[in-house]
Design an enzyme around this catalytic site. Structure first.
Site, PDB file in Angstrom:
ATOM      1  N   SER A   9      -5.873   0.867   5.155  1.00  0.00           N
ATOM      2  CA  SER A   9      -5.061  -0.550   5.616  1.00  0.00           C
ATOM      3  C   SER A   9      -3.835   0.105   6.327  1.00  0.00           C
ATOM      4  CB  SER A   9      -4.729  -1.315   4.686  1.00  0.00           C
ATOM      5  OG  SER A   9      -3.968  -0.674   3.763  1.00  0.00           O
ATOM      6  N   ASP A  18       2.073   4.094   1.976  1.00  0.00           N
ATOM      7  CA  ASP A  18       0.988   4.311   2.766  1.00  0.00           C
ATOM      8  C   ASP A  18       1.204   4.401   4.180  1.00  0.00           C
ATOM      9  OD1 ASP A  18      -1.645   2.838   0.841  1.00  0.00           O
ATOM     10  OD2 ASP A  18      -0.217   4.055   0.453  1.00  0.00           O
TER      11      ASP A  18
HETATM   12  N1  ADP Z   1     -11.320   0.466  10.387  1.00  0.00           N
HETATM   13  C1  ADP Z   1     -10.850  -0.743   9.872  1.00  0.00           C
HETATM   14  N2  ADP Z   1     -11.143  -1.745  11.024  1.00  0.00           N
HETATM   15  C2  ADP Z   1     -10.609  -3.039  10.701  1.00  0.00           C
HETATM   16  N3  ADP Z   1     -10.068  -3.384   9.410  1.00  0.00           N
HETATM   17  C3  ADP Z   1      -9.497  -2.444   8.459  1.00  0.00           C
HETATM   18  C4  ADP Z   1     -10.178  -0.949   8.977  1.00  0.00           C
HETATM   19  N4  ADP Z   1      -9.505  -0.225   8.077  1.00  0.00           N
HETATM   20  C5  ADP Z   1      -8.837  -1.051   7.072  1.00  0.00           C
HETATM   21  N5  ADP Z   1      -8.859  -2.341   7.362  1.00  0.00           N
HETATM   22  C6  ADP Z   1      -8.115  -3.673   6.775  1.00  0.00           C
HETATM   23  O1  ADP Z   1      -7.776  -3.010   5.811  1.00  0.00           O
HETATM   24  C7  ADP Z   1      -8.191  -3.532   4.479  1.00  0.00           C
HETATM   25  C8  ADP Z   1      -8.590  -2.529   3.241  1.00  0.00           C
HETATM   26  O2  ADP Z   1      -6.915  -2.464   2.695  1.00  0.00           O
HETATM   27  P1  ADP Z   1      -6.818  -1.988   1.264  1.00  0.00           P
HETATM   28  O3  ADP Z   1      -7.351  -2.918   0.315  1.00  0.00           O
HETATM   29  O4  ADP Z   1      -5.500  -1.605   1.117  1.00  0.00           O
HETATM   30  O5  ADP Z   1      -7.646  -0.591   0.992  1.00  0.00           O
HETATM   31  P2  ADP Z   1      -7.339   0.847   1.506  1.00  0.00           P
HETATM   32  O6  ADP Z   1      -7.236   1.563   0.070  1.00  0.00           O
HETATM   33  O7  ADP Z   1      -8.401   1.279   2.242  1.00  0.00           O
HETATM   34  O8  ADP Z   1      -5.894   0.857   2.131  1.00  0.00           O
HETATM   35  C9  ADP Z   1      -9.503  -3.982   4.771  1.00  0.00           C
HETATM   36  O9  ADP Z   1     -10.073  -5.180   4.130  1.00  0.00           O
HETATM   37  C10 ADP Z   1      -9.399  -4.461   6.305  1.00  0.00           C
HETATM   38  O10 ADP Z   1      -8.893  -5.911   6.330  1.00  0.00           O
HETATM   39  C1  PMV Z   2      -1.216   0.737  -5.090  1.00  0.00           C
HETATM   40  C2  PMV Z   2      -0.234   1.298  -4.173  1.00  0.00           C
HETATM   41  O1  PMV Z   2       0.852   1.877  -4.754  1.00  0.00           O
HETATM   42  C3  PMV Z   2      -1.095   2.228  -3.037  1.00  0.00           C
HETATM   43  C4  PMV Z   2      -2.171   1.428  -2.460  1.00  0.00           C
HETATM   44  O2  PMV Z   2      -2.943   2.178  -1.818  1.00  0.00           O
HETATM   45  P1  PMV Z   2      -4.386   1.966  -1.067  1.00  0.00           P
HETATM   46  O3  PMV Z   2      -4.269   0.783  -0.293  1.00  0.00           O
HETATM   47  O4  PMV Z   2      -5.300   1.506  -2.063  1.00  0.00           O
HETATM   48  O5  PMV Z   2      -5.011   2.831  -0.108  1.00  0.00           O
HETATM   49  C5  PMV Z   2       0.248   0.128  -3.233  1.00  0.00           C
HETATM   50  C6  PMV Z   2       1.705   0.419  -2.452  1.00  0.00           C
HETATM   51  O6  PMV Z   2       2.115   1.444  -2.574  1.00  0.00           O
HETATM   52  O7  PMV Z   2       1.770  -0.275  -1.399  1.00  0.00           O
HETATM   53 MG    MG Z   3      -4.230  -0.144   1.875  1.00  0.00          MG
END
Ligand code: ADP
Ligand code: PMV
Ligand code: MG
Length: 397
Positions: A147, A205
């Site tokens: 994200s 992040d």
């Molecule tokens: N390549 C991508 N294309 C479109 N949306 C994305 C992409 N990568 C991440 N996202 C957005 O970010 C969200 C994932 O964020 P999050 O739950 O924080 O997981 P992560 O641990 O991968 O950051 C997805 O549901 C989507 O909305």
């Molecule tokens: C759980 C947390 O510490 C990291 C979240 O990482 P991810 O979106 O799951 O890749 C949330 C934050 O720091 O914003």
């Molecule tokens: Mg994330």
């Protein structure tokens, strides 16, 4: 401004220690991962705004005149430190037909894009009609900061397209980066994209995605760690999907319910981050086996703490058991609740042991790969510097 197409990329990340605690003001150590998200933006020529998101199977298209009706709701929001408002999110959900309640993957990506497109247009002048494609090497929703990489790429591309930041010279360069003050602006806007997706992110992040390398992050303070050794990490994706937003909210609820129990755990995680940083610096100067033993112990202790705060998962327990059976130490990374885990590999860890662990993890249905950490932050690419699979994703070849 956007006379020519532009391609940017930003890395994912691994949090060594401090996930979740960092949301509550504790220190986190995070490293940029050599898996990246790529974004290509070019003038649309027809006054439309078009975004294609192949990783999540979404394609969205609006006429600019439609979007201009929303600009007034964003023009008041001229200070980057202000978070996305409920009113703005409600307006976007009404405009896109996204139901209230917990948005799904495609909805979150749409809301984050529209929020950044409209806020940046309102503040710096209308982003022209554009076509955007975003394609990532990162698994989505797996704890590797997909994200944040998405938000950093959007912020960098949209700020460049509207002229709020310059376009770094690409002549003869395969990649180029913006000056520090413009990277800081990218990071601040990317944080707001993360706020749309995460709810209450810490900012670690998007900071790693912007600055790259190895960072200590605490309450918005970013410190690049210069003297850190090359660490071998085995990444395992349990493929158990989960929502960072819901996991972060769950930890907050538990802290409110049991402050006397939870706050000492957060303080202990903070101490683990500090101890890990000291050991990494000592390792960089004079690598001793004892240093790796301490890092392994810190992984184990932190993993137990993450279970206590409610972000563990049976799939992550299986990763820990499978790797422990081979004498290796693992912990979840990111929000937990499934997603990814990291396993520390010593420089002299027997490759046969790593392969055996990977076979055991594969037998659990998990995907694992050894990775390097410490990649560069957000950058601008010349077309010639892009790998074939990226160009393929952009339909350029
Ligand atoms: N390549 C991508 N294309 C479109 N949306 C994305 C992409 N990568 C991440 N996202 C957005 O970010 C969200 C994932 O964020 P999050 O739950 O924080 O997981 P992560 O641990 O991968 O950051 C997805 O549901 C989507 O909305
Ligand atoms: C759980 C947390 O510490 C990291 C979240 O990482 P991810 O979106 O799951 O890749 C949330 C934050 O720091 O914003
Ligand atoms: Mg994330």
């Amino acid at each position: 401004m956007l006379a020519e197409p532009l391609t940017v990329s930003a890395p994912g990340k691994v949090i060594l220690h401090g996930e979740h605690a960092v949301v509550h003001g504790k220190a986190a150590l995070a490293v940029a991962l050599n898996l990246r998200t790529f974004l290509r933006i070019r003038p649309s020529g027809n006054g439309n705004v078009f975004i294609r998101l192949p990783n999540i199977g979404a394609s969205l298209n609006w006429e600019i005149v439609q979007l201009q009706t929303l600009l007034t709701a964003f023009s008041a929001d001229l200070d980057e430190s202000i978070s996305p408002s409920t009113e703005q999110m409600d307006k976007l959900k009404e405009f896109t037909g996204i139901a209230t309640g917990h948005p799904d993957t495609q909805s979150l990506a749409t809301l984050a894009f529209l929020y950044l497109y409209l806020s940046i247009s309102a503040k710096y002048g209308q982003v022209p009609g554009v076509e955007i494609v975003v394609w990532s090497e990162l698994p989505t929703g797996a704890g590797l900061g997909s994200s944040a990489a998405y938000s950093v790429c959007l912020a960098a591309a949209l700020l460049t397209a509207c002229g709020a930041i310059g376009r770094p010279p690409e002549e003869g360069m395969s990649v180029a980066r913006w000056p520090e003050e413009e990277l800081d602006l990218i990071n601040r806007w990317a944080f707001r994209g993360e706020q749309v997706i995460h709810g209450k992110p810490s900012g670690v992040d998007n900071s790693v995605g912007t600055w790259g390398g190895v960072l200590r992050f605490q309450s918005g303070k970013i410190t690049s760690l210069k003297r850190v050794p090359t660490l071998r990490i085995l990444l395992t994706n349990t493929k158990v999907s989960r929502s960072t937003k819901l996991l972060v909210a769950g930890v907050k609820d538990k802290i409110l319910k049991f402050p006397a129990i939870m706050n000492p755990v957060l303080a202990s995680i903070d101490a683990i981050s500090q101890e890990c940083e000291s050991v990494l610096e000592a390792l960089a100067v004079n690598p001793l086996q004892e240093h790796y033993s301490v890092l392994e112990e810190l992984f184990d202790i932190n993993q137990h703490h993450l279970n206590v705060i409610g972000v563990g998962h049976s799939s992550l327990d299986r990763v820990c058991r499978a790797t422990a059976a081979r004498g290796l130490h693992s912990k979840l990374t990111g929000a937990g609740g499934g997603g990814c885990a990291i396993t520390l590999l010593r420089p002299d860890t027997d490759p046969l042991m790593v392969e055996a662990a990977r076979r055991d993890l594969g037998a659990c249905g998990f995907e694992s790969w050894e990775t390097n950490i410490g990649a560069s932050g957000v950058c601008l690419h010349s077309l010639s510097s892009l790998k074939a699979e990226v160009l393929q994703a952009f339909n350029e070849i």
